[in-house]
Design a protein around this motif. Structure first.
Motif, PDB file in Angstrom:
ATOM      1  N   ARG A 124       0.809  -1.212   0.000  1.00 51.82           N
ATOM      2  CA  ARG A 124       0.000   0.000   0.000  1.00 51.82           C
ATOM      3  C   ARG A 124       0.847   1.269   0.000  1.00 51.82           C
ATOM      4  O   ARG A 124       0.297   2.375   0.057  1.00 51.82           O
ATOM      5  N   ASP A 125       2.149   1.120  -0.027  1.00 49.92           N
ATOM      6  CA  ASP A 125       3.044   2.280  -0.031  1.00 49.92           C
ATOM      7  C   ASP A 125       2.871   3.044  -1.340  1.00 49.92           C
ATOM      8  O   ASP A 125       3.041   2.486  -2.432  1.00 49.92           O
ATOM      9  N   VAL A 126       2.532   4.321  -1.262  1.00 43.78           N
ATOM     10  CA  VAL A 126       2.227   5.119  -2.449  1.00 43.78           C
ATOM     11  C   VAL A 126       3.442   5.238  -3.359  1.00 43.78           C
ATOM     12  O   VAL A 126       3.335   5.089  -4.583  1.00 43.78           O
ATOM     13  N   THR A 127       4.613   5.493  -2.780  1.00 44.26           N
ATOM     14  CA  THR A 127       5.823   5.632  -3.588  1.00 44.26           C
ATOM     15  C   THR A 127       6.139   4.352  -4.337  1.00 44.26           C
ATOM     16  O   THR A 127       6.485   4.382  -5.533  1.00 44.26           O
ATOM     17  N   LEU A 128       5.991   3.217  -3.651  1.00 45.41           N
ATOM     18  CA  LEU A 128       6.246   1.930  -4.304  1.00 45.41           C
ATOM     19  C   LEU A 128       5.276   1.707  -5.454  1.00 45.41           C
ATOM     20  O   LEU A 128       5.673   1.260  -6.540  1.00 45.41           O
ATOM     21  N   LEU A 129       4.009   2.017  -5.246  1.00 47.63           N
ATOM     22  CA  LEU A 129       3.008   1.852  -6.301  1.00 47.63           C
ATOM     23  C   LEU A 129       3.308   2.757  -7.491  1.00 47.63           C
ATOM     24  O   LEU A 129       3.144   2.352  -8.646  1.00 47.63           O
ATOM     25  N   VAL A 130       3.758   3.978  -7.209  1.00 50.19           N
ATOM     26  CA  VAL A 130       4.104   4.905  -8.302  1.00 50.19           C
ATOM     27  C   VAL A 130       5.295   4.375  -9.102  1.00 50.19           C
ATOM     28  O   VAL A 130       5.300   4.437 -10.338  1.00 50.19           O
ATOM     29  N   LEU A 131       6.295   3.851  -8.399  1.00 50.90           N
ATOM     30  CA  LEU A 131       7.472   3.318  -9.083  1.00 50.90           C
ATOM     31  C   LEU A 131       7.115   2.127  -9.966  1.00 50.90           C
ATOM     32  O   LEU A 131       7.518   2.057 -11.139  1.00 50.90           O
ATOM     33  N   VAL A 132       6.342   1.178  -9.424  1.00 51.21           N
ATOM     34  CA  VAL A 132       5.959  -0.002 -10.199  1.00 51.21           C
ATOM     35  C   VAL A 132       5.052   0.391 -11.361  1.00 51.21           C
ATOM     36  O   VAL A 132       5.222  -0.080 -12.495  1.00 51.21           O
ATOM     37  N   GLY A 133       4.084   1.276 -11.091  1.00 48.56           N
ATOM     38  CA  GLY A 133       3.192   1.727 -12.161  1.00 48.56           C
ATOM     39  C   GLY A 133       3.943   2.465 -13.248  1.00 48.56           C
ATOM     40  O   GLY A 133       3.679   2.266 -14.450  1.00 48.56           O
ATOM     41  N   GLY A 134       4.886   3.313 -12.856  1.00 51.70           N
ATOM     42  CA  GLY A 134       5.687   4.033 -13.850  1.00 51.70           C
ATOM     43  C   GLY A 134       6.520   3.100 -14.698  1.00 51.70           C
ATOM     44  O   GLY A 134       6.665   3.291 -15.909  1.00 51.70           O
ATOM     45  N   ALA A 135       7.068   2.055 -14.070  1.00 47.23           N
ATOM     46  CA  ALA A 135       7.857   1.073 -14.805  1.00 47.23           C
ATOM     47  C   ALA A 135       6.993   0.347 -15.841  1.00 47.23           C
ATOM     48  O   ALA A 135       7.401   0.169 -17.001  1.00 47.23           O
ATOM     49  N   LEU A 136       5.797  -0.071 -15.421  1.00 51.47           N
ATOM     50  CA  LEU A 136       4.897  -0.765 -16.357  1.00 51.47           C
ATOM     51  C   LEU A 136       4.529   0.141 -17.532  1.00 51.47           C
ATOM     52  O   LEU A 136       4.486  -0.306 -18.685  1.00 51.47           O
ATOM     53  N   LEU A 137       4.247   1.422 -17.245  1.00 53.46           N
ATOM     54  CA  LEU A 137       3.923   2.365 -18.320  1.00 53.46           C
ATOM     55  C   LEU A 137       5.087   2.510 -19.295  1.00 53.46           C
ATOM     56  O   LEU A 137       4.896   2.558 -20.519  1.00 53.46           O
TER      57      LEU A 137
END
Length: 352
Positions: A124-137
């Protein structure tokens, strides 16, 4: 840090071009043997460096060591300028800068995500989710861009060829386990076993040494029995090495750690010539540079992911149980390498 970045750039320029030159210099039926001797030199050099470098540090210090490396690099450059024959180019070829940035950006974001997760960040860590989401994009954008780019970094049509894709994946998985263990085993030797850094470095020698010795065998086998058996042996031996490391995770089974080091070196030596030769044989001669560049890219992604993932899985001060589970994790990833020998067509000598 800047010089380390420059070192990485130099390696990125050197490795794909060197491998492409080797492929150009030998006919198809001799490529595996040529690659084997190439990697024997690549792994034999570090083995000699460990043996000679340790005492040299005590005598001339770190700065002296870097001067020695600089002289050797200059000598190699001068020798290359005299010995290496130029290969005819293909005109004014453009560089796919956008594709490069998207692929590098996605990989970098994933690495930051792994570091973040290793620091205790949850799902649920926002920074982690942003990093993973950015990588997928980045990865999705990279794949879409490569299909329309005038001068793509990667010809996506190559991914329709099983003999191009499966060795890339298998090699990356093999290196994931190989290099992940490379980081963890010295910590195991200097932690639970209590050896000094110098002794731990010497105990690591069986791995690169046997890698170098097994490489010529790995280069000879494809011409006699095809590519499948060396790749099967490579995968099985790497998985066995992870089990050996897991068994030696306590402080009372050094012999199992040494067995693991030996098996992982043998695995890489047996399988690597088959992986790299299959990739080269699956493309036309004009695409050897691209194929070898992609080969190196996937190889280093596997290496980086292995180091970061297994390091994060183990944690800063791993217990014996944590070591065991981490090496088992490496075994599971190495097992994915079966994709190459299982799905490659025939003996792998011809393009799809």
């Amino acid at each position: 840090i800047a010089l380390r970045v420059l070192f990485g750039v130099a390696g990125a320029l050197l490795m794909p071009s060197s491998m492409a030159l080797v492929m150009h210099a030998f006919p198809v039926d001799q490529r595996a043997k040529a690659v084997a001797y190439f990697q024997m030199a690549m792994t034999g050099g570090p083995t000699i460096g460990v043996v000679v470098g340790g005492p040299l540090i005590d005598v001339i210090g770190w700065r002296g060591i870097f001067v020695v490396f600089g002289v050797l690099a200059f000598a190699a450059t001068a020798l290359g300028a005299v010995v290496v024959r130029p290969v005819k180019g293909h005109g004014n070829i453009q560089i796919d800068w956008l594709g490069t940035l998207l692929l590098a950006g996605g990989t970098l974001l994933i690495l930051f995500g792994i570091i973040r997760a290793a620091g205790g960040a949850g799902v649920r860590d926002v920074t982690l989710l942003v990093l993973v989401g950015g990588a997928l994009l980045c990865f999705v954008a990279f794949a879409r861009w490569e299909m329309v780019a005038k001068a793509p970094l990667l010809d996506v049509r190559l991914f329709r060829r099983s003999q191009f894709v499966t060795p890339l994946v298998a090699s990356a998985c093999n290196q994931f386990a190989y290099m992940g263990a490379f980081v963890l085993v010295p910590k195991l030797l200097s932690g639970p076993y209590g050896y000094s850094t110098g002794i731990a470095a010497l105990l690591m020698m069986p791995r690169p040494g046997l890698f170098a010795l097994a490489s010529p065998v790995g280069g000879l086998l494809p011409g006699r029995i095809g590519f499948r058996i060396p790749m099967l042996l490579g995968t099985a031996t790497m998985v066995a090495s992870m089990f050996a490391f897991a068994g030696g995770a306590g402080a009372n089974a050094l012999w199992l750690v040494l067995v693991g080091l030996s098996l992982s070196g043998i695995s890489a030596g047996l399988a690597s010539p088959s992986y790299q030769t299959l990739v080269a044989n699956s493309v036309d001669s004009k695409d050897l540079g691209i194929a070898n560049g992609m080969n190196q890219t996937m190889l280093w992604i596997g290496i980086i992911m292995g180091i970061q993932s297994m390091g994060a899985f183990a944690g800063e001060d791993p217990s014996a149980a944590r070591y065991r589970w981490t090496f088992m994790f490496g075994a599971v990833v190495a097992l994915v390498g079966l994709i190459a020998p299982v799905f490659v067509k025939g003996r792998g000598e011809t393009r799809d």
